[in-house]
Scaffold this active site. Structure first.
Site, mmCIF file in Angstrom:
data_model
loop_
_atom_site.group_PDB
_atom_site.id
_atom_site.type_symbol
_atom_site.label_atom_id
_atom_site.label_comp_id
_atom_site.label_asym_id
_atom_site.label_seq_id
_atom_site.Cartn_x
_atom_site.Cartn_y
_atom_site.Cartn_z
ATOM 1 C CG ASP A 181 -2.200 0.638 1.075
ATOM 2 O OD1 ASP A 181 -2.214 1.721 0.473
ATOM 3 O OD2 ASP A 181 -3.209 0.087 1.532
ATOM 4 C CG ASP A 207 -4.128 5.856 0.955
ATOM 5 O OD1 ASP A 207 -5.110 5.145 1.190
ATOM 6 O OD2 ASP A 207 -3.894 6.933 1.541
ATOM 7 C CD GLU A 238 -8.648 5.076 -1.325
ATOM 8 O OE1 GLU A 238 -9.513 4.900 -0.484
ATOM 9 O OE2 GLU A 238 -7.705 5.876 -1.160
ATOM 10 C CG HIS A 292 -9.136 -0.714 4.521
ATOM 11 N ND1 HIS A 292 -8.784 -0.872 3.188
ATOM 12 C CD2 HIS A 292 -8.703 0.516 4.871
ATOM 13 C CE1 HIS A 292 -8.163 0.213 2.779
ATOM 14 N NE2 HIS A 292 -8.084 1.059 3.781
ATOM 15 C CG ASP A 293 -11.298 2.869 3.588
ATOM 16 O OD1 ASP A 293 -10.879 2.848 4.756
ATOM 17 O OD2 ASP A 293 -10.592 3.177 2.600
#
Ligand code: NOJ
Length: 568
Positions: free
Chosen positions: A129, A231, A291, A351-352
């Site tokens: 990431d 990210d 992302e 995870h969001d």
């Protein structure tokens, strides 16, 4: 009733597993012009929550290493590890204080070396990431930057004078609540942070930042990493003139005015930068996963680059934002993704966001619906990115008391916004205490459903969500039509059943998904697509009874999946 499903899945499995493992994993068809990541199944794992090897209640790299066999058997080809770098953990690793190390809570660079070596043996690639929009204020660059107005790294971050004493430079709002500007009394200026105060934004207009960050990617490429998930890439640049953003009606869940992020989101400069980052990636046969929060097809298309020279895999969140079992909406989103000219990337959870099990489940047929969602996004043309535990039917376990909340967004937004802890709970390995994740109390509690929804129990149950994923992924890996066949939408007027054909040369695979709570009868005529057959051979189905195979009378049980081979 359950028996029928078992027979058909076993049938499917015997076909897939009759092949040597490497071939079953899709290598045979890699000879075509596809890049490795186009045939790979990606799997996001949240390192805090995957497997704890040292009994401190937090997952770690050795834990991940110990589960590579599981991942391989499941059919995973690449793991994306959410940030595991040193970090004060204000945003659980998305606040990096050293890009070129591993946080001691997760292990060391030596552990990473072992993991990379073992992953390679398992033919599993590692994607790191890359938190490139911001660092932690504990990063040495920021510490120096904040030390004086003339420090070497001052211009590595975005410092500005306030409009007046006590008034920030403009009206921009942080995604974590409140102003996006933090006053620093030491140097008398504000720094910009799109996310938490503990996540100051880097200044990507400074070539030294660009160079240092590109070097970070080289550091990891040298250590065997096959790519990065980028990210918050939408947010890399800000308007240098700091124009105020337009305010919209209403307030968000954190109590701030709604705002159009016109001057600090998706600025054109992002694309210039991505082209350069891509060049570095290409030198290492690496993939960039984005992302990318896009609101329309054109924005998504832009992220691939005019010449497919930016992000190879921009995630399509418009697809998972459908948030209901709606064939028409999914058809539209798939058509969007198909029309960009880039390779589609499908995701149903991360995870969001609340786990797909909860977002799509109706409370009564959740396991069937979990299989239905898998039956869709793992059979589409493109690369899927799974989220750990999705293959078990893991559900959210949201906090019920503010004092239990760990996520800064949940703390700021309670009770309207409970934060993201619920979707980050420990992986459920077995039915022992803490779901076998740790011998200590885990950092977040597991939901009660771990007793039934865990790896060990589901491996014993041929009808489990996990077994369905395993069969489906095995099928996907060895069927060229699923890997690279065209996507052809069928029966496009049907409001309840989503169906499509995957066509590769003279092979065809029909996918039929009943997204409704009632039995549906559908008819297929695929002669126009070059398939004369009126009968299909089932490869995998959850419909009980199983459809007969006659294409003029396909009966599908509620929320069921039917995947079948058709011939010319
Ligand atoms: C996106 C990440 O997915 C999220 O978890 C994080 O809070 C923000 N970026 C900030 O890095």
């Amino acid at each position: 009733m359950r028996q029928n499903f078992r027979v058909l899945t076993l049938l499917a499995v015997s076909v897939c597993f009759a092949l040597p493992r490497a071939q079953a994993q899709g290598r045979a068809v890699d000879a075509e012009s596809h890049a490795w990541w186009q045939h790979a199944v990606f799997y996001e794992l949240y390192p805090r929550s995957f497997a704890d090897s040292n009994g401190d209640g937090i997952g770690d790299l050795k834990g991940i290493d110990s589960k590579l066999d599981y991942l391989k058997d499941l059919g995973v080809d690449a793991i994306w590890i959410s940030p595991c770098y040193p970090s004060p953990q204000v945003d659980f690793g998305y606040d990096v204080s050293d890009y070129e190390n591993i946080d001691p809570m997760y292990g060391s660079l030596k552990d990473f070396r072992h993991l990379a070596k073992d992953a390679k043996k398992h033919d599993i690639r590692i994607i790191m990431d890359f938190v490139l929009n911001h660092t932690s204020p504990q990063h040495k660059w920021f510490l120096d930057s904040a030390s004086s107005r003339t420090s070497r790294h001052r211009d590595w971050y975005i410092w500005r004078d306030g409009k007046a004493p006590g008034v920030p430079p403009n009206n921009w709002i942080s995604g974590f609540g409140g102003s996006a500007w933090q006053f620093d009394p030491k140097t008398g200026q504000y720094y910009y942070h799109f996310f938490a105060v503990g996540q100051p934004d880097l200044n990507w207009r400074n070539p030294a930042v660009e160079k240092a960050m590109f070097d970070v990617t080289r550091f990891w490429y040298k250590r065997g990493v096959s790519g990065f998930r980028l990210d918050a890439v939408d947010l890399l640049f800000e308007d240098p003139n700091l124009h105020d953003n337009p305010i919209l009606d209403g307030k968000n869940d954190l109590g701030d005015p709604n705002m159009e992020n016109k001057y600090n989101d998706k600025l054109p400069e992002v694309h210039t930068e991505l082209k350069k980052l891509r060049k570095v990636a290409d030198e290492h046969n690496a993939v960039l996963v984005g992302e990318t929060y896009t609101s329309n097809r054109e924005e998504l298309k832009e992220y691939y680059g005019d010449h497919n020279d930016e992000i190879q895999m921009p995630m399509d969140f418009m697809f998972c934002e459908v948030n209901k079992l709606s064939p028409p909406d999914f058809r539209t989103q798939i058509a969007n993704a198909e029309s960009t000219g880039g390779w589609p990337v499908y995701v149903i959870g991360n995870h969001d966001m609340t786990r797909s099990y909860n977002r799509y489940g109706d409370g009564q047929h959740n396991d069937q619906i979990a299989k239905l969602m898998a039956g869709m996004y793992l059979t589409l043309r493109g690369t899927p990115i799974m989220y750990y535990g999705e293959e078990l039917g893991m559900e959210n376990n949201d906090p019920t008391r503010k004092e239990d909340v760990k996520d800064p967004i949940g703390i700021a937004g309670w009770p309207n916004e409970k934060g993201r802890d619920g979707e980050r709970t420990p992986m459920q390995w077995n039915d022992s205490p803490n779901a076998g994740f740790s011998t200590a109390t885990p950092w977040l509690p597991v939901p009660a459903s771990y007793k039934t929804h865990n790896v060990a129990t589901e491996l014993q149950d041929p009808d489990s969500v996990l077994q369905f994923y395993r069969h489906l992924l095995a099928l996907r890996h060895h069927e060229p039509a699923l890997l690279e066949g065209d996507y052809i939408a069928l029966n496009q007027d049907n409001p309840n059943v989503l169906s499509y054909l995957r066509r590769y040369k003279n092979e065809g695979i029909l996918v039929v998904l009943n997204m409704s709570a009632t039995t549906q009868h559908v008819t297929f005529d695929i002669s126009a697509q070059g398939f004369a057959s009126v009968k299909a051979t089932a490869l995998l189905t959850t419909s009980v009874p199983a459809p007969s195979g006659q294409l003029d009378q396909v009966a599908l049980a509620p929320f069921s999946v039917y995947i079948a081979r058709v011939s010319q």
